[in-house]
Design a protein around this motif. Structure first.
Motif, PDB file in Angstrom:
ATOM      1  N   ARG A 258     -19.835  35.974-127.484  1.00 12.83           N
ATOM      2  CA  ARG A 258     -20.018  34.622-126.538  1.00 12.83           C
ATOM      3  C   ARG A 258     -21.293  35.857-125.272  1.00 12.83           C
ATOM      4  N   SER A 260     -23.090  35.424-121.835  1.00  9.41           N
ATOM      5  CA  SER A 260     -22.761  34.583-120.826  1.00  9.41           C
ATOM      6  C   SER A 260     -24.556  35.029-120.150  1.00  9.41           C
ATOM      7  N   VAL A 261     -25.084  34.235-119.826  1.00  7.37           N
ATOM      8  CA  VAL A 261     -26.865  33.808-119.042  1.00  7.37           C
ATOM      9  C   VAL A 261     -27.266  33.406-118.208  1.00  7.37           C
ATOM     10  N   ALA A 262     -28.584  33.285-117.593  1.00  7.98           N
ATOM     11  CA  ALA A 262     -28.843  32.511-117.051  1.00  7.98           C
ATOM     12  C   ALA A 262     -28.574  30.415-117.751  1.00  7.98           C
ATOM     13  N   PRO A 263     -28.395  29.866-117.708  1.00  8.35           N
ATOM     14  CA  PRO A 263     -28.619  28.608-117.925  1.00  8.35           C
ATOM     15  C   PRO A 263     -30.252  28.362-118.753  1.00  8.35           C
ATOM     16  N   THR A 265     -32.364  30.007-119.739  1.00  5.45           N
ATOM     17  CA  THR A 265     -32.980  31.268-120.430  1.00  5.45           C
ATOM     18  C   THR A 265     -32.926  31.068-122.295  1.00  5.45           C
ATOM     19  N   ALA A 281     -25.015  27.855-120.217  1.00  2.00           N
ATOM     20  CA  ALA A 281     -24.830  29.247-119.549  1.00  2.00           C
ATOM     21  C   ALA A 281     -23.540  30.015-120.034  1.00  2.00           C
ATOM     22  N   LEU A 301     -31.441  40.502-119.746  1.00  2.00           N
ATOM     23  CA  LEU A 301     -31.303  39.259-119.075  1.00  2.00           C
ATOM     24  C   LEU A 301     -29.781  39.430-117.880  1.00  2.00           C
ATOM     25  N   GLY A 302     -29.379  40.324-117.323  1.00  2.00           N
ATOM     26  CA  GLY A 302     -29.687  40.315-116.187  1.00  2.00           C
ATOM     27  C   GLY A 302     -27.541  39.890-116.628  1.00  2.00           C
ATOM     28  N   GLY A 303     -27.204  39.800-117.778  1.00  2.00           N
ATOM     29  CA  GLY A 303     -26.082  38.714-118.443  1.00  2.00           C
ATOM     30  C   GLY A 303     -25.546  39.318-119.317  1.00  2.00           C
ATOM     31  N   HIS A 304     -23.858  38.948-119.240  1.00  2.00           N
ATOM     32  CA  HIS A 304     -23.058  40.198-120.241  1.00  2.00           C
ATOM     33  C   HIS A 304     -22.410  39.384-122.163  1.00  2.00           C
ATOM     34  N   LEU A 321     -20.696  49.601-119.601  1.00  2.00           N
ATOM     35  CA  LEU A 321     -21.299  48.920-117.948  1.00  2.00           C
ATOM     36  C   LEU A 321     -21.563  49.982-117.458  1.00  2.00           C
ATOM     37  N   LEU A 325     -20.857  51.798-111.613  1.00  2.00           N
ATOM     38  CA  LEU A 325     -19.379  50.589-112.056  1.00  2.00           C
ATOM     39  C   LEU A 325     -17.945  50.897-113.269  1.00  2.00           C
ATOM     40  N   MET A 347      -9.697  46.625-122.815  1.00  2.00           N
ATOM     41  CA  MET A 347     -11.234  46.579-121.939  1.00  2.00           C
ATOM     42  C   MET A 347     -11.759  47.219-122.526  1.00  2.00           C
ATOM     43  N   TYR A 348     -11.886  48.382-122.206  1.00  2.00           N
ATOM     44  CA  TYR A 348     -12.827  49.751-122.162  1.00  2.00           C
ATOM     45  C   TYR A 348     -11.975  50.736-122.620  1.00  2.00           C
TER      46      TYR A 348
ATOM     47  N   ASN B 118     -32.275  27.276-113.120  1.00  2.00           N
ATOM     48  CA  ASN B 118     -30.628  28.259-113.008  1.00  2.00           C
ATOM     49  C   ASN B 118     -29.997  27.629-112.027  1.00  2.00           C
ATOM     50  N   MET B 120     -29.751  29.106-108.476  1.00  2.00           N
ATOM     51  CA  MET B 120     -29.747  30.095-108.306  1.00  2.00           C
ATOM     52  C   MET B 120     -30.842  30.179-107.258  1.00  2.00           C
ATOM     53  N   ARG B 180     -24.059  36.823-108.055  1.00  2.00           N
ATOM     54  CA  ARG B 180     -24.356  38.231-108.292  1.00  2.00           C
ATOM     55  C   ARG B 180     -23.844  38.607-107.089  1.00  2.00           C
ATOM     56  N   ILE B 191     -24.608  49.227-107.002  1.00  2.00           N
ATOM     57  CA  ILE B 191     -23.461  48.228-107.846  1.00  2.00           C
ATOM     58  C   ILE B 191     -24.030  46.703-108.119  1.00  2.00           C
ATOM     59  N   THR B 196     -26.679  37.137-113.653  1.00  2.00           N
ATOM     60  CA  THR B 196     -27.117  36.315-114.743  1.00  2.00           C
ATOM     61  C   THR B 196     -26.179  33.939-114.345  1.00  2.00           C
ATOM     62  N   GLY B 197     -25.631  34.557-115.491  1.00  2.00           N
ATOM     63  CA  GLY B 197     -24.710  33.339-116.342  1.00  2.00           C
ATOM     64  C   GLY B 197     -23.568  33.267-114.910  1.00  2.00           C
ATOM     65  N   LEU B 198     -22.941  32.754-115.360  1.00  2.00           N
ATOM     66  CA  LEU B 198     -21.276  32.439-114.481  1.00  2.00           C
ATOM     67  C   LEU B 198     -20.576  33.688-114.037  1.00  2.00           C
TER      68      LEU B 198
END
Lengths: 351, 498
Positions: A258, A260-263, A265, A281, A301-304, A321, A325, A347-348, B118, B120, B180, B191, B196-198
């Motif tokens: 899965r 999660s990124v800017a929609p 992208t 997204a 992309l700053g997502g995860h 992370l 963080l 989780m981690y 996007n 945002m 974000r 931090i 960038t996603g939801l």
């Protein structure tokens, strides 16, 4: 059935004996996250709706209450859980909130945590605490209720959850349009940037699925404005997507990721099959490429990324992370569960 | 001045002011550090102007790096820091300290990016709420939360307070509309929470940071969500001859399956103040009016306004007007938005409360407020977010009369305790700050407060960020001696408490 005392007693004795606990609701999400360890702490017996006032749009229930029971109670009043949570089996409310997973409606209504108004928990010090409440707006104290959502049981045992609910749309219709993958994201952006009553937007090659909800004439006018053919078996598609029952999810042995990124992208050059949900997204990827490549890609992309289902070892499941963080996660964990008893390593690895 | 700094909430240090000036000047622009009495004056209070204290020093950094340097210099010396945005907060959250640095973020005011595809916007904390919507307007997008102070208040302050507005019922609070944050901890670590996603990875620090009133970190960059501007919007103005009927109508609207974009109530006192002030045409004979806004596509708005009109009429409204065009819609809202200035016209001072209650207790609580108003012989106007159950009783007083502010505060405290008793909260959107810190002892028990302190410590082990605000020490609560209301159960429930 109220088992608050029993659960608290079990936690207190686990603290005394330093026994790690694996919190288990309906067990429907046992596949999710890193491998569960510790002695099972069953909480599904702690169940029942405590309060439901349709005019308040608020429902308070114990963690073990089956999600299906809550959904049918709400449906009886023309209301719904706006985050459309996936069940993946005999799901409980507590498990749904702890997992923090939302369904296809999420980009248009909100996520699990958006609708959490309050929680009652047992902490790792054995205390029963309440945060938030049953009102729509509440900024007294830190927002620990929302922090608990999606924490995978690592901070405390959820006992009770108070949720905001919403009226269901009077009707919903799904349109389907065939488009090439290269145009999928652009088409979705065009739709999401207009004033339209969307309730779902997903691309599964070769089709774009557009769910529209509202009053009868609102839906009719939206259908007139949006290109696509009305589908008869619409329910099945969204249910199959939410519950991961579509062939995309069930066939083959590749990992399910899965992202999660800017929609908007662009679809990357990673070897695999994609579903673009949430208007782009949230993306599902079936792929057998190394985990590191996918985590690196998401981080750039700053997502995860999340390794959602795998037949392999469940080691690094969630996005690594950055060090600062990660340290903050560690100190927060200690603030709730100083003896590191709840769902350790789920989780981690570090907590 | 009636706020009280509890000794247990003071951070002690022996750093001379001159030393701190020398340390900070190196990092800041020429005019970025203030210490002259005349320059400090404008920073002595925020929107809660009854509470004032001259700051020790005011730092006005222009960049993230400068923010970080200020924090590191303070942390090394054990000097506490209070963060300030535009200073429009209503709970004294940005009240300065005798021996602390007031860190103003208004000069971090750049819009870094508007990304229409996007939906945002990436902005610095000093950008005003309204400026984001303006910048997004030519893409047909806007930022939904709209606190009354939106022209002046900064988005950083909105995040710190989890600010609301008149459209929360449908569009949510700040926490629902950001994705974000970048922030510094007091330890100087940067931090990123969210993504960038939801949704972001790991624990939901984005939610925890929102509304944390400057106790956990210093936010330096915010990515907000933008929404497409609704095609159409219409306001219904419903007039009632009884405030209880208006309160029941609120529940009826929700029960009818409507989620209005806004659902606001004004009582007779507020209606008259507004009419005297600007003549928007509100019915003076009404005991209460409701403003109900529906928005969306043309068809949706048409359908929903028909339903809303029926429901309001059935609920006993003696008149329901529906805005016929955009100009009329704006006029209906103009009175509501001018309610606070209108009050300012008829009284030297007013004190705005912010309790939130379950909607079905509305009529009962409004009656309780009327009784308390009688008891204290202080007039109270009600202008508020009825759809959210978020009350804003405005207590009218004259601060030049000795003891008047103290009496007003006692009435305010009783109103908040009434809110807690019916299952509500002491603050819906204005924050605790220093104003409601004693009421926190009523809202939460000892163990909950300890949990808050543990969370605070995870971020700020030395407690240097905004000490004495938002979360009371147990020592303060012991002294305040408040009765802890647990699940609406008071000790001695037989006593009359209105």
């Amino acid at each position: 059935m109220d088992l608050t005392q029993e659960i608290q007693t079990q936690v207190v004795s686990a603290i005394a004996q330093r026994r790690e606990l694996n919190i288990v609701g309906g067990g429907s999400k046992a596949f999710y996250g890193r491998e569960p360890v510790g002695e099972p702490l069953p909480v599904s017996g702690h169940r029942g709706v405590i309060e439901y006032e349709p005019g308040e749009l608020v429902l308070i229930a114990r963690c073990g209450t089956p999600l299906a029971e809550i959904e049918s109670l709400l449906a009886g009043e023309g209301q719904m859980l706006p985050f459309e949570p996936p069940h993946f089996g005999p799901a409980t409310l507590g498990g749904a909130v702890a997992a923090g997973l939302s369904g296809p409606r999420r980009p248009f209504t909100g996520a699990v945590r958006d609708f959490v108004l309050g929680v009652k928990i047992v902490t790792g010090r054995g205390e029963v605490l309440s945060f938030g409440g049953q009102v729509m707006k509440n900024v007294a104290g830190f927002d620990l209720s929302r922090l608990l959502a999606g924490s995978l049981g690592t901070l405390g045992v959820l006992l009770e959850i108070s949720l905001k609910v919403l009226p269901s749309p009077v009707m919903e219709v799904t349109l389907r349009r065939e488009i090439p993958p290269a145009l999928a994201l652009e088409s979705m952006t065009k739709l999401t940037n207009q004033s339209l009553p969307l309730t779902g937007l997903c691309y599964l090659e070769p089709f774009l699925y557009i769910r529209i909800g509202g009053t009868e004439s609102a839906v009719a006018s939206a259908i007139a404005a949006v290109e696509g053919e009305v589908q008869d078996d619409e329910e099945n598609f969204w249910l199959g997507l939410r519950e991961q029952q579509l062939p995309f999810f069930t066939e083959g042995a590749a990992n399910l990721w899965r992202l999660s990124v800017a929609p908007a992208t662009p679809i990357p050059d990673l070897q695999g099959e994609w579903i673009l949900d949430w208007g782009g997204a949230q993306r599902w990827l079936r792929a057998s490429i190394p985990a590191k490549d996918i985590f690196d890609y998401a981080a750039r992309l700053g997502g995860h990324a999340t390794l959602f289902r795998t037949q392999g070892l469940r080691q690094q499941i969630f996005q690594p992370l950055p060090p600062a963080l990660a340290r903050l996660h560690q100190t927060l964990k200690e603030a709730f569960d100083p003896h590191r008893l709840f769902n350790p390593g789920r989780m981690y690895e570090a907590f | 001045m009636t706020f009280h700094t509890h000794p247990s909430e003071v951070i002690h240090h022996e750093v001379p002011r001159q030393v701190m000036i020398q340390a900070l000047r190196r990092h800041l622009p020429e005019d970025g550090l203030l210490w002259e009495e005349s320059e400090l004056c404008p920073f002595e209070c925020d929107g809660l102007y009854a509470y004032r204290r001259t700051p020790w020093l005011v730092a006005l950094p222009e960049t993230r790096e400068q923010v970080r340097s200020v924090l590191i210099e303070c942390r090394e010396r054990g000097v506490p820091v209070v963060i300030r945005g535009a200073g429009t907060g209503l709970s004294g959250g940005a009240l300065p300290l005798d021996k602390g640095v007031l860190l103003s973020l208004t000069r971090l005011n750049r819009i870094l990016e508007i990304d229409p595809a996007n939906r945002m916007a990436r902005v610095e904390p000093g950008v005003t709420n309204a400026a984001i919507t303006q910048a997004a307007a030519n893409h047909g997008l806007y930022y939904a939360p709209d606190p009354s102070s939106q022209i002046a208040c900064s988005i950083g302050g909105n995040v710190a307070e989890n600010a609301g507005g008149v459209h929360c019922l449908k569009y949510g609070l700040t926490v629902h509309n950001i994705q974000r944050l970048k922030f510094f901890t007091m330890e100087g670590e940067e931090i990123t929470a969210g993504g960038t996603g939801l949704e972001g990875p790991g624990l939901d620090l984005l939610a925890l940071m929102t509304g944390s009133e400057g106790l956990l970190g210093v936010v330096t960059e915010i990515t907000v969500k933008l929404l497409p501007v609704p095609e159409s919007a219409r306001v219904l103005l419903a007039a009632f001859d009884d405030i209880g009927k208006a309160a029941a109508a609120v529940a009826a609207v929700i029960q009818a399956g409507l989620v209005p974009a806004g659902l606001e109530m004004m009582d007779r006192f507020a209606i008259h103040a507004v009419e005297d002030f600007m003549r928007v045409g509100y019915p003076r004979e009404a005991e209460a009016i409701l403003l109900c806004e529906v928005d969306g596509t043309e068809a949706q708005v048409e359908d929903e306004s028909v339903v809303a009109q029926q429901v309001l009429e059935q609920a006993g409204a003696f008149e329901v007007r529906v805005s016929r065009n955009e100009a009329e819609r704006r006029r209906f809202w103009a009175g509501r938005k001018a309610a606070f200035p209108a009050m300012g016209k008829i009284t030297p001072d007013y004190y705005c409360m912010d309790g939130t209650i379950p909607r079905h207790r509305l009529a009962e609580v409004l009656a309780g407020i009327a009784r308390l108003s009688e008891k204290y012989q202080l007039k109270v106007a009600n202008v508020f977010h009825a759809g959210d159950g978020n009350l804003h009783p405005l207590i009218i007083y004259d601060g030049s009369i000795p003891g008047a502010l103290e009496k007003t505060e006692r009435l305010g405290a009783e109103i908040l305790e009434l809110c807690v008793r019916v299952g509500g909260t002491i603050t819906g959107e204005h924050g605790v700050g220093i104003e409601k810190i004693n009421q926190m002892c009523v809202q939460f028990g000892r163990e909950e407060l300890q949990q808050f302190h543990a969370v605070k410590q995870a971020f700020d082990p030395r407690g240097l960020l905004n000490p004495g605000k938002a979360v009371p020490t147990l020592a303060r609560c012991a002294e305040f001696g408040a009765m802890h209301v647990h699940k609406g159960q008071l000790p001695h429930p037989e006593l009359e408490r209105f």
